[in-house]
Design an enzyme around this catalytic site. Structure first.
Site, PDB file in Angstrom:
ATOM      1  N   ASN A  11       0.853  -1.190   0.000  1.00 15.62           N
ATOM      2  CA  ASN A  11       0.000   0.000   0.000  1.00 15.62           C
ATOM      3  C   ASN A  11       0.888   1.240   0.000  1.00 15.62           C
ATOM      4  O   ASN A  11       1.438   1.613   1.031  1.00 15.62           O
ATOM      5  CB  ASN A  11      -0.901  -0.011   1.247  1.00 15.62           C
ATOM      6  CG  ASN A  11      -1.753   1.245   1.340  1.00 15.62           C
ATOM      7  OD1 ASN A  11      -1.925   1.965   0.351  1.00 15.62           O
ATOM      8  ND2 ASN A  11      -2.278   1.516   2.518  1.00 15.62           N
ATOM      9  N   TRP A  12       0.993   1.858  -1.173  1.00 15.99           N
ATOM     10  CA  TRP A  12       1.884   3.024  -1.289  1.00 15.99           C
ATOM     11  C   TRP A  12       1.259   4.296  -0.720  1.00 15.99           C
ATOM     12  O   TRP A  12       1.923   5.322  -0.638  1.00 15.99           O
ATOM     13  CB  TRP A  12       2.247   3.258  -2.762  1.00 15.99           C
ATOM     14  CG  TRP A  12       3.217   2.255  -3.312  1.00 15.99           C
ATOM     15  CD1 TRP A  12       3.856   1.264  -2.637  1.00 15.99           C
ATOM     16  CD2 TRP A  12       3.666   2.165  -4.679  1.00 15.99           C
ATOM     17  NE1 TRP A  12       4.665   0.560  -3.495  1.00 15.99           N
ATOM     18  CE2 TRP A  12       4.586   1.093  -4.744  1.00 15.99           C
ATOM     19  CE3 TRP A  12       3.386   2.896  -5.850  1.00 15.99           C
ATOM     20  CZ2 TRP A  12       5.221   0.734  -5.938  1.00 15.99           C
ATOM     21  CZ3 TRP A  12       4.012   2.528  -7.022  1.00 15.99           C
ATOM     22  CH2 TRP A  12       4.921   1.462  -7.069  1.00 15.99           C
ATOM     23  N   LYS A  13      -0.014   4.265  -0.427  1.00 15.20           N
ATOM     24  CA  LYS A  13      -0.718   5.472   0.043  1.00 15.20           C
ATOM     25  C   LYS A  13      -0.471   6.611  -0.947  1.00 15.20           C
ATOM     26  O   LYS A  13      -0.416   6.366  -2.149  1.00 15.20           O
ATOM     27  CB  LYS A  13      -0.269   5.828   1.464  1.00 15.20           C
ATOM     28  CG  LYS A  13      -0.274   4.614   2.390  1.00 15.20           C
ATOM     29  CD  LYS A  13      -0.087   4.970   3.828  1.00 15.20           C
ATOM     30  CE  LYS A  13       0.024   3.684   4.634  1.00 15.20           C
ATOM     31  NZ  LYS A  13      -0.117   3.894   6.050  1.00 15.20           N
ATOM     32  N   HIS A  96      -9.581   1.236   4.423  1.00 16.24           N
ATOM     33  CA  HIS A  96      -8.326   1.456   5.161  1.00 16.24           C
ATOM     34  C   HIS A  96      -8.597   2.435   6.302  1.00 16.24           C
ATOM     35  O   HIS A  96      -9.402   3.360   6.160  1.00 16.24           O
ATOM     36  CB  HIS A  96      -7.252   2.017   4.218  1.00 16.24           C
ATOM     37  CG  HIS A  96      -5.895   2.025   4.842  1.00 16.24           C
ATOM     38  ND1 HIS A  96      -5.502   3.011   5.703  1.00 16.24           N
ATOM     39  CD2 HIS A  96      -4.865   1.156   4.766  1.00 16.24           C
ATOM     40  CE1 HIS A  96      -4.265   2.741   6.121  1.00 16.24           C
ATOM     41  NE2 HIS A  96      -3.860   1.626   5.564  1.00 16.24           N
ATOM     42  N   GLU A  98      -7.036   4.880   7.398  1.00 16.87           N
ATOM     43  CA  GLU A  98      -6.840   6.309   7.077  1.00 16.87           C
ATOM     44  C   GLU A  98      -8.069   6.868   6.366  1.00 16.87           C
ATOM     45  O   GLU A  98      -8.437   8.028   6.557  1.00 16.87           O
ATOM     46  CB  GLU A  98      -5.565   6.474   6.227  1.00 16.87           C
ATOM     47  CG  GLU A  98      -4.326   6.303   7.099  1.00 16.87           C
ATOM     48  CD  GLU A  98      -3.103   5.771   6.379  1.00 16.87           C
ATOM     49  OE1 GLU A  98      -3.053   5.814   5.136  1.00 16.87           O
ATOM     50  OE2 GLU A  98      -2.185   5.295   7.081  1.00 16.87           O
ATOM     51  N   GLU A 168      -5.780  -4.684  10.498  1.00  8.08           N
ATOM     52  CA  GLU A 168      -4.775  -3.647  10.674  1.00  8.08           C
ATOM     53  C   GLU A 168      -5.074  -2.842  11.935  1.00  8.08           C
ATOM     54  O   GLU A 168      -5.853  -1.873  11.889  1.00  8.08           O
ATOM     55  CB  GLU A 168      -4.788  -2.709   9.466  1.00  8.08           C
ATOM     56  CG  GLU A 168      -4.447  -3.388   8.163  1.00  8.08           C
ATOM     57  CD  GLU A 168      -3.737  -2.420   7.229  1.00  8.08           C
ATOM     58  OE1 GLU A 168      -2.604  -2.712   6.838  1.00  8.08           O
ATOM     59  OE2 GLU A 168      -4.295  -1.352   6.932  1.00  8.08           O
ATOM     60  N   GLY A 174       2.106   2.513  10.628  1.00 10.08           N
ATOM     61  CA  GLY A 174       3.046   3.618  10.447  1.00 10.08           C
ATOM     62  C   GLY A 174       3.701   4.071  11.741  1.00 10.08           C
ATOM     63  O   GLY A 174       4.307   5.136  11.793  1.00 10.08           O
ATOM     64  N   SER A 213       3.161  -2.017  10.385  1.00  6.38           N
ATOM     65  CA  SER A 213       4.622  -2.021  10.582  1.00  6.38           C
ATOM     66  C   SER A 213       5.270  -3.368  10.266  1.00  6.38           C
ATOM     67  O   SER A 213       6.190  -3.787  10.958  1.00  6.38           O
ATOM     68  CB  SER A 213       4.973  -1.543  11.994  1.00  6.38           C
ATOM     69  OG  SER A 213       4.489  -0.216  12.196  1.00  6.38           O
ATOM     70  N   GLY A 234       2.651  -1.046   4.411  1.00 10.76           N
ATOM     71  CA  GLY A 234       2.689   0.373   4.062  1.00 10.76           C
ATOM     72  C   GLY A 234       4.115   0.832   3.866  1.00 10.76           C
ATOM     73  O   GLY A 234       4.724   0.642   2.810  1.00 10.76           O
TER      74      GLY A 234
HETATM   75  C1  PEP Z   1      -0.940   0.321   5.974  1.00  5.64           C
HETATM   76  O1  PEP Z   1      -0.999   1.495   5.732  1.00  5.64           O
HETATM   77  O2  PEP Z   1      -1.807  -0.434   5.518  1.00  5.64           O
HETATM   78  C2  PEP Z   1       0.165  -0.158   6.798  1.00  5.64           C
HETATM   79  C3  PEP Z   1       0.080  -1.348   7.298  1.00  5.64           C
HETATM   80  O3  PEP Z   1       1.212   0.723   7.019  1.00  5.64           O
HETATM   81  P1  PEP Z   1       2.613   0.403   7.756  1.00  5.64           P
HETATM   82  O4  PEP Z   1       3.123  -0.896   7.173  1.00  5.64           O
HETATM   83  O5  PEP Z   1       3.497   1.562   7.401  1.00  5.64           O
HETATM   84  O6  PEP Z   1       2.326   0.307   9.188  1.00  5.64           O
END
Ligand code: PEP
Length: 250
Positions: A11-13, A96, A98, A168, A174, A213, A234
């Site tokens: 997931n590049w956001k 998601h 976010e 998640e 993040g 993470s 992410g």
């Molecule tokens: C995500 O945004 O779906 C995610 C899991 O981010 P990260 O790996 O940076 O925690």
């Protein structure tokens, strides 16, 4: 891991230009030959087609990060399932945290989006997860039940097993704080039990990912758990070397 085919999704956001997206694919592909996992890259909308072209003929699939449930109409700033298919996407991330927290994505909207994605032939990667505060007051199961029940409420029983769910926990996204493999497995197992309550076969078939993470150093431990069928990644998915290492750990 079980017989379910793992999914490793990047997931590049809101990161990477078109040129950077192409460079990433060129760096990733030689590093991930003969992988067993389903590898999915979720770039921003504008780089979807670039990633589709750059990965053509390979094992990588492309997903969008959001979608509207209506097929067309006066919905400024939105894109439909058909538009994503037209751009070459095969999957879509829905719900998601976010989008839920920052953009007002509701359970009701998700109850429409998940079945619409399936009906259009897109693989829905449906995200659920509790906040730190909810976990601290022991509300994790209640929150997961509410989110899963809503998101799957309009999915017919025969198609439940086709959905991919990403667990998640918001406190792990993040932040560098990863759920322990035990915490992640417990929550994924609980989510599977919710699906199994509607259909035992779907509960066995449905793939449940962990996200929060995930990095090369912790991937094998998380992905080795029976209830965890892959990862939504992410931050570590922005680097082709790190993402390839996670793919190879699956
Ligand atoms: C995500 O945004 O779906 C995610 C899991 O981010 P990260 O790996 O940076 O925690």
């Amino acid at each position: 891991m079980s017989e379910r085919r793992p999914v490793i999704a990047a997931n590049w956001k809101m990161n990477k230009s078109i040129e950077e997206a192409e460079e990433f694919c060129n760096a990733l592909l030689p590093r991930i030959c003969d992988v067993g996992a389903q590898v999915v890259i979720c770039p921003p909308f504008l780089a979807l087609n670039t990633v589709v072209e750059a990965t053509k003929g390979g094992e990588v699939e492309v997903a969008a990060q959001n979608m509207h449930f209506e097929p067309d109409g006066a919905f400024t700033g939105e894109v439909s399932a058909a538009m994503l298919l037209d751009a070459g996407a095969l999957a879509v991330v829905l719900g998601h945290s976010e989008r839920r927290q920052l953009f007002g994505e509701t359970d009701e909207a998700l109850s429409r989006k998940v079945p619409v994605a399936l009906e259009n032939g897109l693989l829905p990667i449906f995200c659920v997860g509790e906040s730190e505060e909810e976990r601290e007051r022991d509300d994790t199961d209640r929150v997961l039940r509410r989110q899963v029940d809503a998101g799957l409420s309009r999915v017919p029983e025969a198609r439940l097993g086709e959905v991919v769910i990403a667990y998640e926990p918001i406190w792990a996204i993040g932040t560098g704080k990863t759920a322990t493999p035990e915490e992640a497995e417990d929550a994924c197992g609980f989510i599977r039990s919710l699906v199994s309550a509607r259909s035992e076969a779907a509960g066995q078939a449905i793939r449940i990912l962990y996200g929060g993470s995930v990095k090369p150093a912790n991937a094998a431990d998380l992905l080795g758990r029976e209830e965890i069928d892959g990862a939504l990644v992410g931050g570590a998915s922005l680097d082709p070397g790190d993402f390839a290492a996670i793919v190879m750990a699956a």
